[in-house]
Write a protein that holds these residues in place. Structure first.
Motif, mmCIF file in Angstrom:
data_model
loop_
_atom_site.group_PDB
_atom_site.id
_atom_site.type_symbol
_atom_site.label_atom_id
_atom_site.label_comp_id
_atom_site.label_asym_id
_atom_site.label_seq_id
_atom_site.Cartn_x
_atom_site.Cartn_y
_atom_site.Cartn_z
ATOM 1 N N ILE A 122 13.103 53.648 24.670
ATOM 2 C CA ILE A 122 12.619 53.433 26.043
ATOM 3 C C ILE A 122 11.229 54.028 26.223
ATOM 4 N N LYS A 123 10.982 55.167 25.652
ATOM 5 C CA LYS A 123 9.641 55.759 25.750
ATOM 6 C C LYS A 123 8.604 54.816 25.140
ATOM 7 N N SER A 124 8.931 54.238 23.995
ATOM 8 C CA SER A 124 8.006 53.284 23.356
ATOM 9 C C SER A 124 7.839 52.034 24.206
ATOM 10 N N ALA A 125 8.935 51.528 24.744
ATOM 11 C CA ALA A 125 8.873 50.315 25.570
ATOM 12 C C ALA A 125 8.066 50.562 26.839
ATOM 13 N N HIS A 126 8.266 51.714 27.479
ATOM 14 C CA HIS A 126 7.536 52.000 28.729
ATOM 15 C C HIS A 126 6.040 52.125 28.481
ATOM 16 N N MET A 127 5.641 52.587 27.307
ATOM 17 C CA MET A 127 4.209 52.687 26.986
ATOM 18 C C MET A 127 3.539 51.314 27.018
ATOM 19 N N LEU A 128 4.307 50.248 26.844
ATOM 20 C CA LEU A 128 3.756 48.892 26.912
ATOM 21 C C LEU A 128 3.512 48.450 28.356
ATOM 22 N N TYR A 129 4.062 49.194 29.312
ATOM 23 C CA TYR A 129 3.964 48.847 30.744
ATOM 24 C C TYR A 129 3.503 50.050 31.559
ATOM 25 N N PRO A 130 2.339 50.611 31.260
ATOM 26 C CA PRO A 130 1.914 51.846 31.918
ATOM 27 C C PRO A 130 1.624 51.686 33.418
ATOM 28 N N TYR A 131 1.439 50.455 33.887
ATOM 29 C CA TYR A 131 1.151 50.268 35.309
ATOM 30 C C TYR A 131 2.401 50.362 36.172
ATOM 31 N N PHE A 132 3.562 50.394 35.536
ATOM 32 C CA PHE A 132 4.805 50.623 36.258
ATOM 33 C C PHE A 132 5.140 52.095 36.104
ATOM 34 N N GLY A 133 4.942 52.858 37.164
ATOM 35 C CA GLY A 133 5.165 54.299 37.099
ATOM 36 C C GLY A 133 6.595 54.658 36.742
ATOM 37 N N MET A 134 7.551 53.961 37.362
ATOM 38 C CA MET A 134 8.958 54.219 37.065
ATOM 39 C C MET A 134 9.642 52.914 36.706
#
Length: 187
Positions: A122-134
């Motif tokens: 999830i940490k890796s996946a969220h790095m692909l979407y940095p404009y979504f804070g949460m």
């Protein structure tokens, strides 16, 4: 549908706004919770100051006989500790406190030993979407105990249930976040 259907049948039944996903054979560990449903976890992550933080992890245990973990009259939400063990108490679908399923499975005896894999994924996946804070990620584990993202909840990752099940939403980042946001105007 629990049997093969054609695209035409799907269009006739649903018309629009549906998705088709690959069938999942879940992990033996999560199947133990309820074998008929795909039992998922919700991981809430926060992109904060260039880093992704896992805020909370909640297990969803489904109703016997149903294929989803959030259908029927007997499903549960239970917070997980950082090591993958379950909290002693969780909640039923109608917000009653519970320490076990109706079949007698005690939450305090449960764990997901490979939870760290999902958190890193999830940490890796969220790095692909940095404009979504949460983001609220619904994740299951396949037959090889590997995490699979079922969906990413971008608009409403959920805040009430994680706090009920795991404590303050921002955990050890609470003071820093509140201090940083103090005096700032909402967008």
């Amino acid at each position: 549908f629990t049997h093969p259907v054609s695209v035409r049948q799907l269009n006739e039944k649903y018309r629009k706004n549906y998705i088709v996903q690959k069938p999942i054979q879940q992990s033996a560990v999560t199947a133990r919770f309820n074998s008929s449903s795909v039992n998922c976890i919700r991981i809430n992550s926060l992109f904060w100051k260039g880093e992704v933080h896992v805020l909370s992890v909640i297990a969803h245990i489904g109703t016997a006989g149903d294929i989803a973990d959030n259908r029927g009259d007997d499903w549960y939400l239970i917070g997980l500790k950082p090591d993958g063990s379950f909290n002693e108490h969780g909640f039923t679908h109608d917000w009653r406190s519970a320490s076990s399923t109706s079949s007698g499975l005690c939450f305090k005896d449960l764990s997901i030993p490979f939870l760290d894999k999902a958190k890193e994924y999830i940490k890796s996946a969220h790095m692909l979407y940095p404009y979504f804070g949460m983001i609220g990620w619904d994740v299951c584990f396949d037959q090889f105990d590997e995490p699979l993202i079922i969906e990413a909840n971008l608009g409403c990752p959920g805040g009430v249930v994680p706090q009920m099940a795991c404590g303050p939403f921002f955990g050890n980042l609470t003071d820093e976040i509140l201090s940083d946001l103090k005096g700032k105007r909402p967008l």
